[in-house]
Design an enzyme around this catalytic site. Structure first.
Site, mmCIF file in Angstrom:
data_model
loop_
_atom_site.group_PDB
_atom_site.id
_atom_site.type_symbol
_atom_site.label_atom_id
_atom_site.label_comp_id
_atom_site.label_asym_id
_atom_site.label_seq_id
_atom_site.Cartn_x
_atom_site.Cartn_y
_atom_site.Cartn_z
ATOM 1 N N ARG A 23 9.210 32.802 -8.408
ATOM 2 C CA ARG A 23 7.847 33.347 -8.254
ATOM 3 C C ARG A 23 6.793 32.303 -7.869
ATOM 4 O O ARG A 23 5.624 32.619 -7.753
ATOM 5 C CB ARG A 23 7.438 34.073 -9.537
ATOM 6 N N THR A 87 20.365 30.121 -20.714
ATOM 7 C CA THR A 87 19.993 28.948 -21.513
ATOM 8 C C THR A 87 21.176 28.434 -22.347
ATOM 9 O O THR A 87 21.303 27.226 -22.561
ATOM 10 C CB THR A 87 18.810 29.281 -22.436
ATOM 11 N N SER A 411 -29.340 -6.178 12.086
ATOM 12 C CA SER A 411 -28.767 -4.837 12.274
ATOM 13 C C SER A 411 -27.925 -4.752 13.548
ATOM 14 O O SER A 411 -28.168 -5.472 14.523
ATOM 15 C CB SER A 411 -29.900 -3.808 12.363
HETATM 16 C C1 UD1 Z 1 14.030 32.274 -22.845
HETATM 17 C C2 UD1 Z 1 14.517 32.771 -24.187
HETATM 18 C C3 UD1 Z 1 13.481 33.749 -24.775
HETATM 19 C C4 UD1 Z 1 12.133 33.071 -24.862
HETATM 20 C C5 UD1 Z 1 11.733 32.532 -23.507
HETATM 21 C C6 UD1 Z 1 10.467 31.706 -23.629
HETATM 22 C C7 UD1 Z 1 16.939 32.829 -24.043
HETATM 23 C C8 UD1 Z 1 18.107 33.682 -23.856
HETATM 24 N N1 UD1 Z 1 15.773 33.448 -24.020
HETATM 25 O O1 UD1 Z 1 13.919 33.356 -21.960
HETATM 26 O O2 UD1 Z 1 13.880 34.183 -26.043
HETATM 27 O O3 UD1 Z 1 11.168 34.011 -25.317
HETATM 28 O O4 UD1 Z 1 12.761 31.667 -22.997
HETATM 29 O O5 UD1 Z 1 10.017 31.410 -22.343
HETATM 30 O O6 UD1 Z 1 17.052 31.631 -24.239
HETATM 31 N N2 UD1 Z 1 17.128 27.430 -17.748
HETATM 32 C C9 UD1 Z 1 18.147 26.600 -17.334
HETATM 33 N N3 UD1 Z 1 19.327 27.152 -16.957
HETATM 34 C C10 UD1 Z 1 19.552 28.496 -16.994
HETATM 35 C C11 UD1 Z 1 18.497 29.336 -17.420
HETATM 36 C C12 UD1 Z 1 17.300 28.768 -17.795
HETATM 37 O O7 UD1 Z 1 18.001 25.384 -17.284
HETATM 38 O O8 UD1 Z 1 20.647 28.909 -16.639
HETATM 39 C C13 UD1 Z 1 15.863 26.824 -18.147
HETATM 40 C C14 UD1 Z 1 14.726 27.228 -17.258
HETATM 41 O O9 UD1 Z 1 14.547 26.290 -16.213
HETATM 42 C C15 UD1 Z 1 13.534 27.235 -18.201
HETATM 43 C C16 UD1 Z 1 14.152 27.578 -19.540
HETATM 44 O O10 UD1 Z 1 15.528 27.295 -19.431
HETATM 45 O O11 UD1 Z 1 12.938 25.969 -18.294
HETATM 46 C C17 UD1 Z 1 13.939 29.033 -19.931
HETATM 47 O O12 UD1 Z 1 14.475 29.855 -18.946
HETATM 48 P P1 UD1 Z 1 13.778 31.236 -18.579
HETATM 49 O O13 UD1 Z 1 14.668 31.945 -17.644
HETATM 50 O O14 UD1 Z 1 12.385 30.989 -18.190
HETATM 51 O O15 UD1 Z 1 13.721 31.958 -19.992
HETATM 52 P P2 UD1 Z 1 14.416 33.285 -20.444
HETATM 53 O O16 UD1 Z 1 15.892 33.109 -20.444
HETATM 54 O O17 UD1 Z 1 13.821 34.397 -19.734
#
Ligand code: UD1
Ligand code: CA
Length: 463
Positions: A23, A87, A411
């Protein structure tokens, strides 16, 4: 007597930064977008370093090697996660890079303003063997994972919004994502995660029920300020956090006694240090390392980058100062430009539309109007008249101009370098100086003025 808590020792800090950042609609990886002049990830790395862990591990993925290349520091361990399967998968990928003992703290690369004071209690609880979660009570919890508690109030699980029941969506306590725990539990729990959820991802949050089942003490902690946990997913959120950062910077300056004409109209992209009684007018931008001496006044709309300004100096409006040193009691601007290598001694005056580059200007010298001084060494008590310039560049090489003490340059003089004007000399206005000028006396190069009394102006032909 104060009692000191046991000293805090964090073994691993893992920064999750592999996400796409779709986004942002940008070619550049999300965590490299700047906030206050520095990549988002730089802010998080800064917070991590301030906690003095044994190891900092950054999980990257999207953007290839661009993210790692932007941070060549030797203290960072890079782990590539590809593809990104959540994550939990990110942490599983990082696991081999962690030291096995001690505490692991997890941060997000796109949540830049997290404060060390908020994180320390989490690490402390993990040091005592527990799982510590940073949570927050939000009026609008939409999009976040919800903290599900049992009837006794203990944390049971974290449910992602997409997996939540309508009742669970009513929960206002959310998971910020920040957590700390003993590393050995990660090694135990991460391999047990699965992808049985609506997103088909490995959720790190699914370690919570595993911890609860093992009767590990789960605590929740809260940030001191809500913006600490705000992430950047789009340019709107980036702009909002930029304002938060700038507002906080301004607040700190005010608290130190700096006068700001309007704390909402100052931008600090780096570090600004101010001595006593500094006053800054509206819309100034400070970049890199800037130091302002006692009683310095900065006029409106100035940009100052990697510079030091001596005490009692006044910088008038619309001046641009970059990699320059300005001495005490100088007067610069309005509309002055000091370029890299400009070194001004005390009580120097530099006026409007004057550009100075790679030059030394001695005490009490004045260059007040419309001049270019480049690659020059000027002594003391010199007056450079309006419109005078150094011709430092012959099209291939740069040459130096030397002007000794007490010289007066009339100048509109051109000083064709390399050239020296000796002590006390006066150069007549309009001169083109191509050879060294002797001390004292008057030197000028100027064609004789003639008057033609019989001359008549042309008149328009009648038709
Ligand atoms: C996650 C949490 C959610 C929390 C939210 C806060 C999980 C499953 N959920 O949501 O409970 O409320 O964060 O923002 O953990 N990232 C990686 N690799 C991946 C996926 C993500 O490095 O495969 C990193 C992203 O770059 C980011 C962070 O992890 O910095 C969070 O990822 P994002 O997708 O924003 O969060 P959610 O999984 O939606
Ligand atoms: Ca998110």
């Amino acid at each position: 007597m104060t009692t000191h808590p046991p000293s805090l020792a964090i073994e691993n800090i893992v920064i999750l930064a592999a996400g796409k950042g779709t986004r942002m609609f940008s070619r550049h990886p999300k965590v490299l977008h700047p906030l206050a002049g520095q990549p988002l990830l730089a802010h998080v790395i800064g917070a991590a370093r301030a906690l003095r862990p044994r190891r900092i591990i950054v999980v990257h993925g999207h953007g290839g090697d661009a993210v790692a290349a932007a941070f060549p520091a030797a203290d960072l361990h890079w782990v590539r996660q590809e593809p990104q399967q959540g994550t939990g998968h990110a942490m599983l990928t990082a696991l081999p890079a962690l030291t096995k003992q001690g505490v692991t703290l997890i941060l997000y690369g796109d949540v830049p303003l997290i404060a060390c004071d908020t994180l320390r209690p989490l690490a402390r609880h993990a040091q005592e063997g527990g799982l510590a979660l940073l949570t927050a009570h939000l009026t609008d919890p939409a999009g976040y994972g919800r903290i599900v508690r049992d009837t006794g109030g203990g944390v049971q699980s974290i449910i992602e919004e997409k997996d939540a029941t309508p009742e669970q969506r009513q929960i206002h306590e959310i998971n910020t994502g920040f957590m700390a725990l003993p590393t050995r539990h990660l090694a135990d729990w991460l391999p047990r995660l699965d992808t049985r959820n609506t997103q088909g991802e490995y959720y790190l949050t699914d370690i919570v029920p595993l911890a609860a089942a093992q009767r590990i003490a789960i605590t929740t902690h809260h940030p001191q300020r809500e913006w600490e946990i705000h992430g950047v997913n789009n340019k709107q959120q980036l702009a909002e956090l930029e304002r938060v950062f700038q507002r906080e910077s301004a607040r700190e300056l005010l608290a130190q006694g700096v006068t700001l004409a309007d704390p909402a109209r100052i931008d600090i992209r780096g570090r600004l240090t101010c001595a006593q009684d500094v006053s800054i007018d509206v819309n100034c931008i400070f970049e890199g390392e800037v130091a302002l001496g006692e009683n310095v006044t900065i006029g409106a709309h100035c940009v100052i980058r990697n510079a030091t300004i001596g005490k009692d100096t006044v910088i008038e409006a619309f001046s641009l100062i970059e990699q320059a040193m300005v001495g005490d009691s100088c007067r610069i601007g309005p509309f002055a430009r000091l370029r890299p290598g400009a070194r001004l001694a005390a009580t120097v005056h530099v006026g409007n539309f004057v550009e100075i580059k790679n030059s030394n200007i001695g005490d009490n010298s004045k260059i007040n109007h419309l001049s270019y001084i480049g690659d020059s060494d000027l002594g003391k008590n010199i007056n450079v008249g309006a419109g005078s310039i150094t011709c430092n560049y012959d099209g291939a090489n740069k040459h130096r101009t030397t002007i000794e003490d007490n010289v007066f340059i009339g100048s509109d003089t051109q000083l064709v370098a390399p050239v020296t004007v000796k002590k006390g000399a006066t150069v007549g206005a309009g001169s083109t100086i191509t050879r060294d000028v002797p001390a004292d006396g008057l030197t000028l190069s100027r064609s004789k003025q003639v008057s033609v009394p019989s001359w008549r102006r042309p008149v328009k032909k009648s038709q």
